[in-house]
Design a protein around this motif. Structure first.
Motif, PDB file in Angstrom:
ATOM      1  N   ASN A 137       0.986  -1.174  -0.219  1.00 52.95           N
ATOM      2  CA  ASN A 137      -0.157  -0.215   0.086  1.00 52.95           C
ATOM      3  C   ASN A 137       0.593   1.345   0.129  1.00 52.95           C
ATOM      4  O   ASN A 137       0.540   2.300  -0.067  1.00 52.95           O
ATOM      5  N   LEU A 138       1.968   1.332  -0.401  1.00 50.28           N
ATOM      6  CA  LEU A 138       2.805   2.315  -0.081  1.00 50.28           C
ATOM      7  C   LEU A 138       3.823   2.791  -1.660  1.00 50.28           C
ATOM      8  O   LEU A 138       4.655   1.615  -2.149  1.00 50.28           O
ATOM      9  N   VAL A 139       3.347   3.341  -2.581  1.00 52.50           N
ATOM     10  CA  VAL A 139       4.375   3.834  -4.132  1.00 52.50           C
ATOM     11  C   VAL A 139       5.006   5.711  -3.924  1.00 52.50           C
ATOM     12  O   VAL A 139       4.063   6.083  -2.351  1.00 52.50           O
ATOM     13  N   SER A 140       4.829   5.983  -5.009  1.00 54.04           N
ATOM     14  CA  SER A 140       5.444   7.089  -4.760  1.00 54.04           C
ATOM     15  C   SER A 140       5.513   7.326  -5.976  1.00 54.04           C
ATOM     16  O   SER A 140       5.487   6.827  -6.975  1.00 54.04           O
ATOM     17  N   LEU A 141       4.792   8.841  -6.387  1.00 57.26           N
ATOM     18  CA  LEU A 141       4.822   9.176  -7.813  1.00 57.26           C
ATOM     19  C   LEU A 141       5.291   9.908  -7.803  1.00 57.26           C
ATOM     20  O   LEU A 141       5.870  10.959  -7.056  1.00 57.26           O
ATOM     21  N   ILE A 142       6.216  10.055  -9.501  1.00 54.72           N
ATOM     22  CA  ILE A 142       7.213  11.296  -9.858  1.00 54.72           C
ATOM     23  C   ILE A 142       6.503  12.219 -10.452  1.00 54.72           C
ATOM     24  O   ILE A 142       5.864  11.902 -11.641  1.00 54.72           O
ATOM     25  N   ILE A 143       5.677  13.056 -10.064  1.00 59.19           N
ATOM     26  CA  ILE A 143       5.569  14.313 -10.933  1.00 59.19           C
ATOM     27  C   ILE A 143       6.169  14.914 -11.912  1.00 59.19           C
ATOM     28  O   ILE A 143       6.467  15.395 -11.842  1.00 59.19           O
ATOM     29  N   GLU A 144       4.667  14.962 -12.793  1.00 58.93           N
ATOM     30  CA  GLU A 144       5.500  15.747 -13.503  1.00 58.93           C
ATOM     31  C   GLU A 144       6.641  17.390 -13.394  1.00 58.93           C
ATOM     32  O   GLU A 144       5.385  18.089 -12.950  1.00 58.93           O
ATOM     33  N   GLU A 145       7.746  17.649 -14.292  1.00 54.24           N
ATOM     34  CA  GLU A 145       7.682  18.949 -13.817  1.00 54.24           C
ATOM     35  C   GLU A 145       7.668  19.747 -14.350  1.00 54.24           C
ATOM     36  O   GLU A 145       7.516  21.148 -13.476  1.00 54.24           O
ATOM     37  N   SER A 146       6.105  20.336 -14.961  1.00 53.66           N
ATOM     38  CA  SER A 146       5.203  21.314 -15.505  1.00 53.66           C
ATOM     39  C   SER A 146       4.145  21.787 -14.502  1.00 53.66           C
ATOM     40  O   SER A 146       3.580  22.482 -14.030  1.00 53.66           O
ATOM     41  N   TYR A 147       4.016  20.308 -13.207  1.00 55.94           N
ATOM     42  CA  TYR A 147       3.235  20.939 -11.968  1.00 55.94           C
ATOM     43  C   TYR A 147       3.999  21.025 -10.753  1.00 55.94           C
ATOM     44  O   TYR A 147       5.004  20.516 -10.545  1.00 55.94           O
ATOM     45  N   GLU A 148       2.972  22.019  -9.808  1.00 51.67           N
ATOM     46  CA  GLU A 148       3.425  22.095  -9.060  1.00 51.67           C
ATOM     47  C   GLU A 148       3.281  21.150  -8.707  1.00 51.67           C
ATOM     48  O   GLU A 148       2.463  19.686  -7.429  1.00 51.67           O
ATOM     49  N   GLY A 149       4.879  19.952  -7.609  1.00 49.98           N
ATOM     50  CA  GLY A 149       4.505  18.684  -6.986  1.00 49.98           C
ATOM     51  C   GLY A 149       3.106  18.644  -6.013  1.00 49.98           C
ATOM     52  O   GLY A 149       2.675  17.564  -5.981  1.00 49.98           O
ATOM     53  N   ALA A 150       3.525  19.336  -4.626  1.00 50.35           N
ATOM     54  CA  ALA A 150       2.669  18.813  -3.713  1.00 50.35           C
ATOM     55  C   ALA A 150       1.420  19.451  -3.633  1.00 50.35           C
ATOM     56  O   ALA A 150       0.809  18.727  -3.355  1.00 50.35           O
ATOM     57  N   ASP A 151       0.764  20.661  -4.608  1.00 45.84           N
ATOM     58  CA  ASP A 151      -0.366  20.461  -4.567  1.00 45.84           C
ATOM     59  C   ASP A 151      -0.726  18.977  -5.677  1.00 45.84           C
ATOM     60  O   ASP A 151      -2.039  19.055  -5.046  1.00 45.84           O
ATOM     61  N   LEU A 189      -4.494  -0.257  -8.863  1.00 44.70           N
ATOM     62  CA  LEU A 189      -4.141   2.096  -8.319  1.00 44.70           C
ATOM     63  C   LEU A 189      -3.252   2.112  -8.925  1.00 44.70           C
ATOM     64  O   LEU A 189      -3.155   3.559  -9.586  1.00 44.70           O
ATOM     65  N   VAL A 190      -1.835   1.522  -8.946  1.00 48.07           N
ATOM     66  CA  VAL A 190      -0.857   1.841  -9.792  1.00 48.07           C
ATOM     67  C   VAL A 190      -0.557   1.836 -10.938  1.00 48.07           C
ATOM     68  O   VAL A 190      -0.550   3.497 -11.573  1.00 48.07           O
ATOM     69  N   LEU A 191      -2.125   1.240 -12.036  1.00 46.06           N
ATOM     70  CA  LEU A 191      -2.411   1.752 -13.524  1.00 46.06           C
ATOM     71  C   LEU A 191      -3.046   2.521 -13.751  1.00 46.06           C
ATOM     72  O   LEU A 191      -2.729   3.358 -14.489  1.00 46.06           O
ATOM     73  N   ARG A 192      -3.715   2.873 -12.575  1.00 49.09           N
ATOM     74  CA  ARG A 192      -4.895   3.622 -13.149  1.00 49.09           C
ATOM     75  C   ARG A 192      -4.614   5.131 -12.531  1.00 49.09           C
ATOM     76  O   ARG A 192      -3.799   6.594 -13.323  1.00 49.09           O
ATOM     77  N   LEU A 193      -3.067   5.146 -11.524  1.00 49.01           N
ATOM     78  CA  LEU A 193      -2.118   5.514 -11.057  1.00 49.01           C
ATOM     79  C   LEU A 193      -0.900   6.489 -12.280  1.00 49.01           C
ATOM     80  O   LEU A 193      -0.991   8.159 -12.554  1.00 49.01           O
ATOM     81  N   GLY A 194      -0.222   5.266 -12.650  1.00 45.97           N
ATOM     82  CA  GLY A 194       0.851   5.940 -13.779  1.00 45.97           C
ATOM     83  C   GLY A 194      -0.069   6.402 -15.188  1.00 45.97           C
ATOM     84  O   GLY A 194       0.308   6.567 -16.008  1.00 45.97           O
ATOM     85  N   ASN A 195      -1.329   6.282 -15.313  1.00 43.26           N
ATOM     86  CA  ASN A 195      -1.988   7.134 -15.876  1.00 43.26           C
ATOM     87  C   ASN A 195      -2.522   8.280 -16.024  1.00 43.26           C
ATOM     88  O   ASN A 195      -3.239   8.807 -17.288  1.00 43.26           O
ATOM     89  N   GLU A 196      -2.965   8.927 -15.111  1.00 41.14           N
ATOM     90  CA  GLU A 196      -2.544  10.676 -15.411  1.00 41.14           C
ATOM     91  C   GLU A 196      -1.305  11.215 -16.020  1.00 41.14           C
ATOM     92  O   GLU A 196      -0.359  10.795 -15.717  1.00 41.14           O
ATOM     93  N   VAL A 197      -2.555  12.348 -16.020  1.00 41.30           N
ATOM     94  CA  VAL A 197      -0.594  13.347 -17.748  1.00 41.30           C
ATOM     95  C   VAL A 197      -0.321  13.949 -16.383  1.00 41.30           C
ATOM     96  O   VAL A 197       0.786  13.991 -17.084  1.00 41.30           O
ATOM     97  N   SER A 198      -0.420  13.901 -15.580  1.00 38.49           N
ATOM     98  CA  SER A 198       0.318  15.143 -14.334  1.00 38.49           C
ATOM     99  C   SER A 198       1.251  13.968 -13.924  1.00 38.49           C
ATOM    100  O   SER A 198       2.944  14.444 -13.475  1.00 38.49           O
TER     101      SER A 198
END
Length: 591
Positions: A137-151, A189-198
């Motif tokens: 139940n723990l994963v880490s998301l690398i947010i695209e640099e064009s987004y404010e990561g925390a928000d 959930l990982v599959l769905r999160l990975g498909n998020e544009v951000s």
């Protein structure tokens, strides 16, 4: 000076009974065994740290950070732990230790940079289809640099009913605790999160608490004359050169303090090799200091790796290279830290913090192989394996780290072990992190003394360690076998062999070179290492990598463009003395 006092009766009875029992036999040493972020991990202005201390009896004690006593209101006792609150604006990262009566604990490095990830508990892991333990139940998301990561991370957490529990802000990476109860739910959930544009990538962690370090399963002791191992890299010649040429009686070269980050769990400060690193080590500006959590035994991986840098001389165990430069050196800080037991993600979080705290050299004596990796004999590698999905996430995380390093800290170098699987270091689909190609990453293979009676500069003086990974991505080889620390003074420790122990020889040398000329770039450091290198193995005329190529072949440009030089085409073996000599020569030319 404020003094913090606690009533012994407030400690839990079980701990009190243990202390009384030990005290009846012998006074237990004062040791900091753990220091980690606690409380709200996402706040940066005021940060809380939980400290586990062994040997602390309930009378007066002091908690010191950077040599100053923390105010009474900043320290609380909480169920056998010390809970410390630090205001980021009023202090800096630095060594923290405990003093009680005439005793001082080992100093640990307290960072205020804020990158931290949490580890899974035993109930939050399961074996995947490859038989590898993985976080549920723990994963880490690398947010695209064009987004404010925390928000953006918070938006995604709200959308998927998750909670942000960790972060590495400089890499726009945030750790989420999912509502998944099994691997099927997690993978969905990982599959769905990975498909998020951000979302650039999702990192799933497959590292067990004790599996993120790298050692050979079976070690063969080095030759009876242990000094022949490091003699193959001219270790003592290098120490003598620094003392004679750089020290007070030398060329009056101004040296500069250098910080080294060692990504390991802990160090045994009960061993004579480290017993004099307690308390305020930096009271002596010129000595080498070690900061780390205390281990419960002297033969651990972290103790041996740190010992190559900083173990006391002539105590029967290791003899640290940088420690040999005491009294003439600028003062080296060796910071041993792994952030938490959250595997590779924690290694990167710790590395980010250390770099932001001023570390110039990172020692990574660790690495992983992908399921299906083959060794040089065509057989499957069976050590430190990770699944394809985990390797994909780790690769993205490491890529973000090295991009950040290049953009924000181009003067920092990372020294990584090639690995001990008799495999190839450069195949990025099968090996991380040594397969990355960047000026800031140095990859080190391992060799051992041969049975030939030849001069030290002869290519046959040392031979490749059978288990060492190889190929063109390896920059240089160094001695793979060292003696570990022991709890008994003057007792010789057990042999430890592997590329893990070759790596700090190179990292320590790079730190010494930087202390002479801190302006050296990673590319210049690599050039000096390769130009100074002795040779090992046979010539293979730049043919494609096969089982006998140990490192990238020495090029004519690394031998003054002499096409007929006998070193051309051979693999490179570390020459610590010549590297320091060339560093001093290059400094003279700059003047």
């Amino acid at each position: 000076m404020a003094v913090i006092s606690w009533n012994a009766g407030r400690w839990v009875p079980a701990l009190a009974l243990v202390w009384v029992t030990h005290s009846a036999l012998a006074e237990p040493p004062l040791r900091v065994e753990q220091l980690q972020r606690c409380g709200n991990l996402l706040t940066l202005d005021v940060q809380e740290f939980c400290i586990s201390v062994r040997g602390l009896e309930g009378s007066d004690f002091q908690v010191k950070l950077n040599g100053s006593v923390l105010p009474h209101d900043n320290v609380q006792q909480d169920n056998g732990l010390l809970r410390v609150s630090i205001e980021r604006e009023s202090t800096d990262s630095g060594p923290l230790w405990i003093e009680q009566q005439d005793h001082a604990s080992n100093p640990v490095w307290l960072t205020l940079k804020g990158s931290h990830v949490v580890a899974a508990t035993a109930q939050e892991v399961a074996d995947n289809m490859d038989g590898i333990s993985t976080y549920i139940n723990l994963v880490s998301l690398i947010i695209e640099e064009s987004y404010e990561g925390a928000d953006e991370a918070q938006r995604l957490a709200d959308k998927y009913d998750a909670e942000i529990v960790g972060m590495i802000p400089p890499l726009n990476t945030y750790q989420l605790r999912l509502t998944a109860n099994n691997l099927d739910e997690r993978d969905a959930l990982v599959l769905r999160l990975g498909n998020e544009v951000s979302v650039d990538a999702v990192v799933t962690e497959e590292s067990g608490a004790e599996e993120s370090i790298e050692r050979e399963a079976i070690t063969t002791p080095p030759a009876a004359e242990d000094d022949q191992e490091w003699a193959s890299n001219r270790f003592l010649d290098a120490v003598n050169f620094y003392q004679r040429r750089i020290g007070r009686g030398g060329d009056e070269i101004d040296t500069h303090p250098i910080r080294i980050g060692v990504i390991e769990r802990n160090v045994d400060f009960d061993a004579p090799d480290f017993a004099d690193h307690l308390g305020d080590c930096r009271a002596d500006a010129q000595r080498t200091c070690v900061y780390g959590r205390d281990a419960d035994k002297p033969d651990g991986h972290g103790t041996t790796v740190a010992g190559v840098f900083a173990a006391a001389w002539n105590e029967g165990g290791n003899s640290g290279f940088l420690r040999g430069l005491d009294d003439v050196g600028p003062g080296f800080d060796v910071i041993v830290d792994r952030n938490s037991d959250a595997g590779i993600t924690a290694n990167i979080a710790a590395s980010v913090n250390l770099v932001e705290d001023g570390v110039r050299v990172l020692n990574w004596s660790w690495g992983i192989h992908r399921v299906g990796a083959m060794d040089v004999n065509g057989e499957e590698v069976d050590s430190l394996m990770r699944s394809g999905i985990a390797m994909s996430g780790y690769e993205e995380l490491l890529e973000e780290f090295f991009l950040w390093l290049r953009e924000e800290h181009p003067d920092v170098v990372v020294v990584n072990s090639a690995g001990n699987a008799s495999s190839f270091s450069s195949r990025d689909e099968y090996r991380l992190p040594s397969s990355f190609v960047t000026d800031q990453l140095f990859v080190v293979g391992g060799h051992e003394r041969s049975e030939q009676d030849v001069p030290v500069n002869d290519p046959g003086y040392a031979v490749k360690r059978n288990a060492s990974n190889i190929d063109m991505r390896v920059d240089i080889t160094a001695a793979a076998c060292v003696r570990g620390s022991s709890l008994i003074a003057d007792e010789q420790g057990e042999a430890h062999c592997g590329t893990s122990y070759a790596t700090p020889l190179v990292a320590g040398l790079l730190a010494a070179m930087m202390s002479i000329d801190p302006a050296l770039t990673p590319a210049q450091l690599r050039m000096l290492l390769r130009r100074s290198a002795m040779t090992i193995g046979e010539e293979y005329d730049f043919e494609p990598t096969d089982a006998d190529d140990l490192t990238a072949p020495i090029l004519p440009s690394e031998r003054a463009n002499d096409l007929n030089h006998p070193d051309i085409g051979l693999s490179a073996r570390l020459d610590m003395y010549k590297a320091l000599d060339l560093t001093v020569q290059s400094l003279s030319r700059e003047r």
